[in-house]
Design a protein around this motif. Structure first.
Motif, PDB file in Angstrom:
ATOM      1  N   GLY A  62       0.792  -1.219   0.000  1.00 51.17           N
ATOM      2  CA  GLY A  62       0.000   0.000   0.000  1.00 51.17           C
ATOM      3  C   GLY A  62       0.828   1.276   0.000  1.00 51.17           C
ATOM      4  N   ARG A  63       2.138   1.144   0.079  1.00 56.57           N
ATOM      5  CA  ARG A  63       3.019   2.312   0.104  1.00 56.57           C
ATOM      6  C   ARG A  63       3.430   2.679  -1.318  1.00 56.57           C
ATOM      7  N   PRO A  64       3.516   3.963  -1.634  1.00 57.90           N
ATOM      8  CA  PRO A  64       4.024   4.355  -2.954  1.00 57.90           C
ATOM      9  C   PRO A  64       5.437   3.801  -3.171  1.00 57.90           C
ATOM     10  N   SER A  67       9.373   5.426  -1.850  1.00 55.35           N
ATOM     11  CA  SER A  67       8.940   6.540  -1.012  1.00 55.35           C
ATOM     12  C   SER A  67       9.426   6.516   0.443  1.00 55.35           C
ATOM     13  N   SER A  82       3.488   4.498  -8.957  1.00 56.60           N
ATOM     14  CA  SER A  82       2.586   3.423  -8.590  1.00 56.60           C
ATOM     15  C   SER A  82       2.732   3.131  -7.097  1.00 56.60           C
ATOM     16  N   THR A  83       1.920   2.232  -6.630  1.00 58.96           N
ATOM     17  CA  THR A  83       1.926   1.828  -5.231  1.00 58.96           C
ATOM     18  C   THR A  83       2.201   0.336  -5.162  1.00 58.96           C
ATOM     19  N   TRP A  84       2.958  -0.069  -4.144  1.00 60.08           N
ATOM     20  CA  TRP A  84       3.201  -1.491  -3.951  1.00 60.08           C
ATOM     21  C   TRP A  84       1.909  -2.171  -3.513  1.00 60.08           C
ATOM     22  N   ASN A  85       1.366  -3.002  -4.373  1.00 54.52           N
ATOM     23  CA  ASN A  85       0.251  -3.854  -3.995  1.00 54.52           C
ATOM     24  C   ASN A  85       0.739  -5.294  -4.110  1.00 54.52           C
TER      25      ASN A  85
END
Length: 127
Positions: A62-64, A67, A82-85
């Motif tokens: 959920g973190r960019p 970042s 993007s975001t880590w999913n």
């Protein structure tokens, strides 16, 4: 905690991502197995609460991307929009240099789907 892990696993399953990556049941989400894989294959460079050679990984889901404050990322990760999913992390953990060719991460990847699934389960409990 077990309910949360089961809920996360069910969310993964319902996304269609799980079936494409060999994840067949919510009960297969095993954070303790993921912690063991993390300790043996990731902890030389990563920790949960502090950056080492690699950035800290607590709350990575959920973190960019690129970042973590104070960590110097390679260009491809620093400018990722993007975001880590779970899906992004699964692709990255499979072959980091294939996902981000300029990565400085000198790790060939976790080739076994069950190891990636376990690590992702563990990291989700730390998010």
């Amino acid at each position: 905690m077990q309910t949360t892990i089961r809920g996360l696993a069910l969310a993964i399953l319902s996304s269609g991502f799980a079936m494409a990556h060999g994840i067949s049941q919510a009960a297969e989400c095993d954070a303790s197995a993921g912690q063991q894989v993390f300790q043996t294959k990731c902890s030389a460079c990563h920790a949960l609460d502090e950056s080492r050679v690699g950035p800290k990984l607590a709350a990575v889901v959920g973190r960019p991307i690129g970042s973590v404050p104070g960590f110097t990322y390679t260009a491809g990760l620093a400018v990722a929009k993007s975001t880590w999913n779970v899906e992004q992390l699964d692709q990255f953990l499979t072959a980091p240099a294939k996902k981000f060719p300029e990565t400085a991460m000198a790790f060939g990847g976790l080739r076994k789907a069950e190891e990636r699934q376990a690590v992702l389960c563990f990291l989700q409990t730390k998010s």
